[in-house]
Design an enzyme around this catalytic site. Structure first.
Site, PDB file in Angstrom:
ATOM      1  N   ALA A 288       2.482   1.031  12.723  1.00 49.39           N
ATOM      2  CA  ALA A 288       3.319   2.133  13.257  1.00 49.39           C
ATOM      3  C   ALA A 288       2.281   3.363  12.891  1.00 49.39           C
ATOM      4  CB  ALA A 288       4.572   2.469  12.669  1.00 49.39           C
TER       5      ALA A 288
ATOM      6  N   MET B   3      -2.287   4.439   8.293  1.00 54.71           N
ATOM      7  CA  MET B   3      -2.678   4.205   6.574  1.00 54.71           C
ATOM      8  C   MET B   3      -2.837   2.649   6.443  1.00 54.71           C
ATOM      9  SD  MET B   3      -0.156   6.793   4.805  1.00 54.71           S
ATOM     10  CE  MET B   3       0.318   8.597   5.637  1.00 54.71           C
ATOM     11  N   SER B   4      -3.178   2.010   7.427  1.00 53.21           N
ATOM     12  CA  SER B   4      -3.404   0.516   7.407  1.00 53.21           C
ATOM     13  C   SER B   4      -4.388   0.059   8.188  1.00 53.21           C
ATOM     14  CB  SER B   4      -2.064  -0.287   7.817  1.00 53.21           C
ATOM     15  OG  SER B   4      -1.844   0.046   9.128  1.00 53.21           O
TER      16      SER B   4
ATOM     17  N   HIS C 226       9.668  10.200   7.537  1.00 55.79           N
ATOM     18  CA  HIS C 226       9.442   8.807   7.375  1.00 55.79           C
ATOM     19  C   HIS C 226      10.688   7.865   8.263  1.00 55.79           C
ATOM     20  CE1 HIS C 226       8.110   4.793   6.369  1.00 55.79           C
ATOM     21  NE2 HIS C 226       9.218   4.418   5.678  1.00 55.79           N
TER      22      HIS C 226
ATOM     23  N   SER D 184       5.278  -1.575   9.507  1.00 62.54           N
ATOM     24  CA  SER D 184       6.525  -0.898   9.454  1.00 62.54           C
ATOM     25  C   SER D 184       7.150  -0.388  10.872  1.00 62.54           C
ATOM     26  CB  SER D 184       6.617   0.663   8.777  1.00 62.54           C
ATOM     27  OG  SER D 184       5.627   1.029   9.276  1.00 62.54           O
TER      28      SER D 184
ATOM     29  N   ASN E 143       5.081   8.932  16.002  1.00 64.61           N
ATOM     30  CA  ASN E 143       5.267  10.355  16.007  1.00 64.61           C
ATOM     31  C   ASN E 143       3.951  11.005  16.544  1.00 64.61           C
ATOM     32  OD1 ASN E 143       4.400   9.117  12.935  1.00 64.61           O
ATOM     33  ND2 ASN E 143       3.325  11.166  13.209  1.00 64.61           N
TER      34      ASN E 143
ATOM     35  N   TYR F 206      -2.684   3.328  -0.379  1.00 64.17           N
ATOM     36  CA  TYR F 206      -2.089   4.484  -0.959  1.00 64.17           C
ATOM     37  C   TYR F 206      -1.062   3.830  -2.113  1.00 64.17           C
ATOM     38  CZ  TYR F 206       1.987   3.481   2.310  1.00 64.17           C
ATOM     39  OH  TYR F 206       2.893   2.820   3.006  1.00 64.17           O
ATOM     40  N   GLU F 207      -0.713   2.507  -2.273  1.00 67.87           N
ATOM     41  CA  GLU F 207      -0.073   2.016  -3.175  1.00 67.87           C
ATOM     42  C   GLU F 207      -0.832   2.049  -4.479  1.00 67.87           C
ATOM     43  OE1 GLU F 207       2.416  -1.417  -1.798  1.00 67.87           O
ATOM     44  OE2 GLU F 207       1.727  -0.959  -0.010  1.00 67.87           O
TER      45      GLU F 207
ATOM     46  N   HIS G 125       9.940  -2.282   5.258  1.00 71.59           N
ATOM     47  CA  HIS G 125       9.134  -3.571   5.043  1.00 71.59           C
ATOM     48  C   HIS G 125       9.456  -4.529   4.431  1.00 71.59           C
ATOM     49  CE1 HIS G 125       5.031  -0.968   5.373  1.00 71.59           C
ATOM     50  NE2 HIS G 125       5.906  -0.113   5.965  1.00 71.59           N
TER      51      HIS G 125
ATOM     52  N   HIS H 254      -0.606  -1.430   1.288  1.00 76.42           N
ATOM     53  CA  HIS H 254      -1.342  -0.492   1.653  1.00 76.42           C
ATOM     54  C   HIS H 254      -2.189   0.232   0.481  1.00 76.42           C
ATOM     55  CE1 HIS H 254       2.121  -0.171   4.503  1.00 76.42           C
ATOM     56  NE2 HIS H 254       1.213   0.206   5.261  1.00 76.42           N
TER      57      HIS H 254
END
Ligand code: 8IG
Length: 269
Positions: A121, A208-209, A244, A36, A232, A93-94, A68, A91
């Protein structure tokens, strides 16, 4: 392999064959997974010879997160380097497990890529980092207790983030710093206490990736370059809340610099 699992390598081989068919190139050399905020950086690579949807290939779920792309591009770069670019990723988390997370890099390796470039990111834990700053990943800490590998695949991760490739990128841009990336499952961001824990552990970045993809690609023999864009400050660092939309905006603002860096580096990997 347990019958609980499908055949991830076989599916990646099928996807790679489909890429050859679509692009009429029997192999690619380098693959780039754009996280992202990085999607618009791909513009700096010039005009792709081909663009198609990931869902045109076997094994890829439709993308779910805003910002994405869900597209694959093939480029002919300088030095006759053929690059495969995935705009967006899946990811952990999906919730579909590790197979779809690792599928793009496995497909790329099966398509011939010896080098995989992972971008993301992330949140900055290191208080010296500024929003919009790219950081080269030099090592990681996995806090998900999940692996893309199944069975007795005891892969060595000593030089997971290739020192040679890191030096090559720093030669292009000596202002780039290196950091340790923590993989956090998400989708909730960390608490401030979790960020303090990570800093104590020696972490600089959190996201997260990237980590499962790096492991899966390295297990198939590829060398890895990974670059994070700090979009961030991590939870508790500034006292501000995380959102986000801000992440997407910071990514867009830095896309130009990132794109130019990738365009210079990719043909040399
Ligand atoms: I962008 O602060 C982005 N992704 N875990 N924490 C985690 N993932 C992130 C963050 C963050 N920012």
């Amino acid at each position: 392999m347990s019958k609980l699992h499908k055949d991830p390598i076989g599916t990646a081989e099928k996807a790679a064959k489909e890429i050859s068919k679509i692009t009429k190139k029997n192999k690619h050399d380098v693959a780039l997974i754009m996280g992202s905020g990085w999607v618009s950086a791909a513009e700096a690579l010039g005009t792709p010879t081909h663009e198609f949807a990931v869902t045109d290939l076997p094994g890829f779920p439709a993308p779910t997160v805003t910002g994405h792309g869900g597209k694959v591009r093939s480029y002919d770069l300088e030095n006759s380097v053929k690059a495969l670019v995935f705009l967006g990723r899946t990811h952990l988390y999906e919730g579909a497990g590790m197979e779809p997370v690792a599928h793009a890099v496995r497909t790329a390796v099966k398509a011939g890529c010896r080098t995989i470039v992972l971008t993301n990111a992330c949140g900055g834990i290191n208080t010296g980092y500024k929003v919009g700053q790219p950081v080269i990943i030099k090592d990681h800490i996995s806090l998900t207790a999940a692996s893309p590998l199944i069975g007795a695949d005891f892969v060595d991760l000593t030089d997971l983030y290739s020192k040679k490739l890191r030096e090559l990128v720093k030669a292009e841009d000596p202002s780039l710093e290196e950091g340790v990336y923590v993989h956090w499952r998400g989708p909730a961001y960390e608490t401030p206490a979790e960020i303090r824990m990570m800093r104590t552990m020696g972490a600089d970045l959190v996201g997260m990736s990237t980590v499962p993809e790096a492991i899966a690609a390295h297990a198939l023999g590829a060398q890895i370059l990974a670059i994070s864009l700090v979009t961030n400050a991590a939870a508790g660092v500034t006292g501000e809340k995380l959102n986000h939309a801000e992440v997407i905006a910071a990514g867009k603002a830095a896309a130009d610099r990132m794109g130019k860096l990738l365009a210079k580096v990719l043909p040399k990997l």
